[in-house]
Design a protein around this motif. Structure first.
Motif, short mmCIF file in Angstrom:
data_model
loop_
_atom_site.label_atom_id
_atom_site.label_comp_id
_atom_site.label_asym_id
_atom_site.label_seq_id
_atom_site.Cartn_x
_atom_site.Cartn_y
_atom_site.Cartn_z
N LYS A 1 0.84 -1.19 0.00
CA LYS A 1 0.00 0.00 0.00
C LYS A 1 0.88 1.25 0.00
CE LYS A 1 -3.61 -2.01 3.05
NZ LYS A 1 -4.46 -2.74 2.14
N GLY B 1 -9.16 -6.78 5.24
CA GLY B 1 -9.35 -6.01 6.47
C GLY B 1 -8.68 -6.63 7.68
N GLY C 1 -7.80 8.98 9.84
CA GLY C 1 -9.10 8.32 9.80
C GLY C 1 -10.14 9.22 9.15
N ILE C 2 -10.95 8.64 8.30
CA ILE C 2 -12.02 9.41 7.65
C ILE C 2 -13.35 8.99 8.29
CG2 ILE C 2 -13.16 9.95 5.45
CD1 ILE C 2 -10.13 10.72 5.60
N ARG D 1 -16.40 0.83 -3.28
CA ARG D 1 -15.39 0.16 -4.10
C ARG D 1 -15.63 0.57 -5.56
NH1 ARG D 1 -12.06 -4.40 -4.40
NH2 ARG D 1 -11.23 -3.65 -2.41
N LYS E 1 -2.74 0.01 9.78
CA LYS E 1 -3.00 -1.18 8.97
C LYS E 1 -1.74 -1.76 8.36
CE LYS E 1 -4.96 1.94 5.50
NZ LYS E 1 -6.15 2.20 4.68
N ILE F 1 -14.96 -2.27 12.40
CA ILE F 1 -14.38 -1.01 11.96
C ILE F 1 -13.91 -1.08 10.51
CG2 ILE F 1 -13.73 -0.24 14.29
CD1 ILE F 1 -10.97 -1.61 12.22
N THR G 1 -15.14 -2.55 6.39
CA THR G 1 -16.35 -2.82 5.61
C THR G 1 -16.18 -4.01 4.67
OG1 THR G 1 -15.55 -1.33 3.91
CG2 THR G 1 -17.02 -0.37 5.55
N1 LIG Z 1 -8.24 5.92 6.78
C1 LIG Z 1 -9.38 5.26 6.96
N2 LIG Z 1 -10.48 5.91 7.41
C2 LIG Z 1 -11.66 5.25 7.57
N3 LIG Z 1 -11.83 3.94 7.31
C3 LIG Z 1 -10.76 3.23 6.89
C4 LIG Z 1 -9.49 3.86 6.68
N4 LIG Z 1 -8.63 2.91 6.24
C5 LIG Z 1 -9.33 1.75 6.18
N5 LIG Z 1 -10.61 1.93 6.55
C6 LIG Z 1 -11.66 0.88 6.62
O1 LIG Z 1 -11.04 -0.38 6.74
C7 LIG Z 1 -11.25 -1.17 5.56
C8 LIG Z 1 -10.01 -2.00 5.26
O2 LIG Z 1 -8.89 -1.15 5.02
P1 LIG Z 1 -7.98 -1.32 3.73
O3 LIG Z 1 -8.86 -1.42 2.53
O4 LIG Z 1 -6.98 -0.24 3.74
O5 LIG Z 1 -7.17 -2.70 3.97
P2 LIG Z 1 -7.56 -4.18 3.47
O6 LIG Z 1 -9.00 -4.23 3.19
O7 LIG Z 1 -7.02 -5.13 4.44
O8 LIG Z 1 -6.87 -4.39 2.11
P3 LIG Z 1 -7.60 -5.11 0.85
O9 LIG Z 1 -8.70 -4.21 0.38
O10 LIG Z 1 -6.46 -5.25 -0.06
O11 LIG Z 1 -8.18 -6.42 1.29
C9 LIG Z 1 -11.65 -0.15 4.49
O12 LIG Z 1 -12.41 -0.73 3.48
C10 LIG Z 1 -12.43 0.85 5.32
O13 LIG Z 1 -13.75 0.40 5.58
#
Ligand SMILES: Nc1ncnc2c1ncn2[C@@H]1O[C@H](COP(=O)(O)OP(=O)(O)OP(=O)(O)O)[C@@H](O)[C@H]1O
Ligand SMILES: [Mg+2]
Length: 250
Positions: free
Chosen positions: A9, A57, A106-107, A120, A50, A146, A148
């Motif tokens: 990332k 997630g 964080g958003i 997405r 993360k 926390i 999605t």
């Molecule tokens: N900066 C942020 N602010 C708010 N929500 C976040 C933030 N970063 C991540 N999230 C939440 O966490 C979820 C997972 O984070 P992210 O997509 O970065 O990692 P991942 O899902 O593990 O990677 P991948 O999509 O490759 O499986 C996001 O879809 C979102 O719902």
């Protein structure tokens, strides 16, 4: 030649930050470092921590500084509270160990029926060899989580339905066009560094003032979440393009 995939990332974020118009859509993202965590919590109040190469997630943690001065973080379904920053940071460090982690502003996500959701955006290289946004879908979080992600209990839902309580239909339509343009801009920018990309799944957060933020870009996006919608129009085209660029389907 095989389709290019990029796991880090951090590497992808650095390429996106080189684009002036995209820079303002990217939450502040830094490498894990405890003093950095302290500074970002002071500035943003809430951050996401993360794994640099995470999926589904897994390992994602939401960290907050509470108004009473305590700190809390949540990874699964139960938040943990700490009386001080140092105790919270030590506990997080133990969890992270020596793995590569990132800290991201964080958003505060928009909600539907009291549940947070994010978006997405699927972007694919079409048979004319141009980048095209082929899918936009929402993911409603599990009430206690926390993240999605579908694999973490998130529910795929039509974008229009999630936005219905917030915007009028013409506003929703133009917002979708905006997201589609952000999608193709992200693809063109990443392709400057990674020329053999063919498909991207961009995770976009919409905040409470309707500002879109690029949370991360997946280079191995799951096309099947689009099949969960009643309307299969997007899925059919996504699938057709996948076959055209010779993606192996599970
Ligand atoms: N900066 C942020 N602010 C708010 N929500 C976040 C933030 N970063 C991540 N999230 C939440 O966490 C979820 C997972 O984070 P992210 O997509 O970065 O990692 P991942 O899902 O593990 O990677 P991948 O999509 O490759 O499986 C996001 O879809 C979102 O719902
Ligand atoms: Mg993701």
């Amino acid at each position: 030649m095989a389709i290019q995939r990029v796991k880090s990332k951090w590497a992808k974020t650095k390429v996106l930050l080189l684009s002036e118009p995209l820079r303002e859509r990217i939450p502040v993202t830094k490498r894990w470092h405890i003093p950095q965590l302290a500074a970002m919590l002071e500035q943003h109040g809430m951050v996401y921590v993360k794994p640099d190469q995470g999926t589904f997630g897994l390992g994602v943690v939401r960290v907050e500084k509470l108004p009473d001065g305590r700190y809390t973080y949540q990874s699964g379904t139960h938040p943990q509270h700490f009386p001080s920053f140092d105790k919270m940071a030590a506990s997080l460090q133990k969890r992270i160990g020596s793995r590569q982690y990132l800290i991201q502003q964080g958003i505060p996500l928009l909600s539907y029926d009291g549940l947070r959701f994010d978006i997405r955006v699927m972007v694919q290289c079409n048979p004319k060899q141009e980048w095209e946004t082929t899918g936009i879908i929402g993911r409603l979080s599990h009430p206690k989580k926390i993240v999605t992600n579908y694999h973490s209990g998130g529910v795929p839902m039509a974008f229009d339905k999630l936005m219905e309580p917030h915007l009028t239909q013409p506003q929703v339509d133009s917002y979708k066009m905006w997201l589609a343009e952000i999608g193709t801009s992200v693809a063109r920018q990443l392709q400057t560094r990674y020329p053999r990309l063919k498909e991207l799944g961009i995770d976009i957060a919409i905040d409470e003032s309707f500002r879109p933020w690029i949370l991360e870009v997946n280079t191995l996006p799951d096309p099947y979440i689009f099949r969960k919608l009643d309307d299969k129009t997007m899925f059919r085209r996504i699938y057709r393009y996948c076959l055209a660029y010779d993606r192996r389907m599970k």
